[in-house]
Design a protein around this motif. Sequence first.
Motif, mmCIF file in Angstrom:
data_model
loop_
_atom_site.group_PDB
_atom_site.id
_atom_site.type_symbol
_atom_site.label_atom_id
_atom_site.label_comp_id
_atom_site.label_asym_id
_atom_site.label_seq_id
_atom_site.Cartn_x
_atom_site.Cartn_y
_atom_site.Cartn_z
ATOM 1 N N HIS A 1 -0.722 59.500 78.908
ATOM 2 C CA HIS A 1 -1.977 58.817 78.672
ATOM 3 C C HIS A 1 -1.886 57.882 77.495
ATOM 4 O O HIS A 1 -0.943 57.902 76.314
ATOM 5 N N THR A 2 -2.822 57.013 77.453
ATOM 6 C CA THR A 2 -2.757 55.875 76.107
ATOM 7 C C THR A 2 -4.240 55.615 75.642
ATOM 8 O O THR A 2 -5.216 56.020 76.408
ATOM 9 N N LEU A 3 -4.157 55.928 74.277
ATOM 10 C CA LEU A 3 -5.559 55.495 73.453
ATOM 11 C C LEU A 3 -5.295 54.249 72.695
ATOM 12 O O LEU A 3 -4.131 54.072 72.251
ATOM 13 N N ARG A 4 -6.143 53.693 72.403
ATOM 14 C CA ARG A 4 -6.264 52.358 71.673
ATOM 15 C C ARG A 4 -6.399 52.931 70.005
ATOM 16 O O ARG A 4 -7.699 53.372 69.897
ATOM 17 N N SER A 5 -5.543 53.083 69.551
ATOM 18 C CA SER A 5 -5.572 53.615 68.202
ATOM 19 C C SER A 5 -4.340 53.327 67.267
ATOM 20 O O SER A 5 -3.249 53.327 67.772
ATOM 21 N N SER A 6 -4.841 53.342 66.103
ATOM 22 C CA SER A 6 -3.401 53.394 65.008
ATOM 23 C C SER A 6 -3.002 54.794 64.955
ATOM 24 O O SER A 6 -3.329 55.699 65.564
ATOM 25 N N HIS A 7 -2.089 54.913 63.843
ATOM 26 C CA HIS A 7 -1.587 56.279 63.786
ATOM 27 C C HIS A 7 -2.248 57.173 63.653
ATOM 28 O O HIS A 7 -2.120 58.437 63.929
#
Length: 291
Positions: A260-266
């Motif tokens: 899965h992929t999320l738009r997020s920094s660490h």
Amino acid sequence: MSGQTQPTFVLVHGAFSNSFAFAPLQAELGLLGRRSVAVDLPGHGFRATFPRAYQAPQDPEGLAAAPGSLKGVTLADNVSHLIGVLERAKRNGPVILVSHSRGGVTATAAANARPDLIDRLVYVSAWCPVELDTAAYYAEPEMATVDAGSLALALAGKPAELGLLRVNFRTADPAVLAAFKAAFLADGTDDEFLAFLNTFQPDENLDAGTSDDRAQADTWGRIPRSYVRLADDASLPPALQDRLIREGDALTPDNPYDVHTLRSSHLKWLVDPAPAARVLSAVADLTVTSG
């Protein structure tokens, strides 16, 4: 869904962090009807060392010399503690072990040791070493964009003498704070960044594992697993996340990652956790169905 089929999420924090960082995520999971427990690894949370010299006004010399509870703590200690939590959680039904960042090293070693306690592994931009030891990946091309010196800018004391890694997260140096924000939470506000920075503790243990702690096909490789990519992570770049996924899939091609992929920094996924909670909830449904 009965209590015995309701999975328990066991959440493992990364370096310099603790269970407190998971509170907003746990709230979102709870509102979705999900059960979770956040782990404090040894020497973390309320067992962390906050030297008086760390308080304001700071005493740099005192901070550099003060002893810390993490001295001598090893990866094996982390794994033993986590296994104790997993054993208790398993009494209530399926267990989904979720790790972030350096917490993935502990999760992987625990999965090597006790795969029977884990129904699914979930790595959220977390380390899962396969071909190399964790430290060795830093010399690889996928990590070329990482500012490895950002922590060193605020290093307090000598790690070899302290027996631990100590970073002054309460620094007021604008250059250091800018480097930290770029590394951890570039997509957050300044207030969000400073709030999160104040949940960090100054000390972390030195033991990041050896070749024996890499993912093992006959134990770790038997457990269904998911990887949540953080597309804007500057600390563990997507290129390195993708490499870890490829290496894991190559190790056990019949049991690949569910990705899965999320738009997020660490760290943004923990500041605004609703999207991550929805992903984890879907993973829980997948785990119960496949189990």
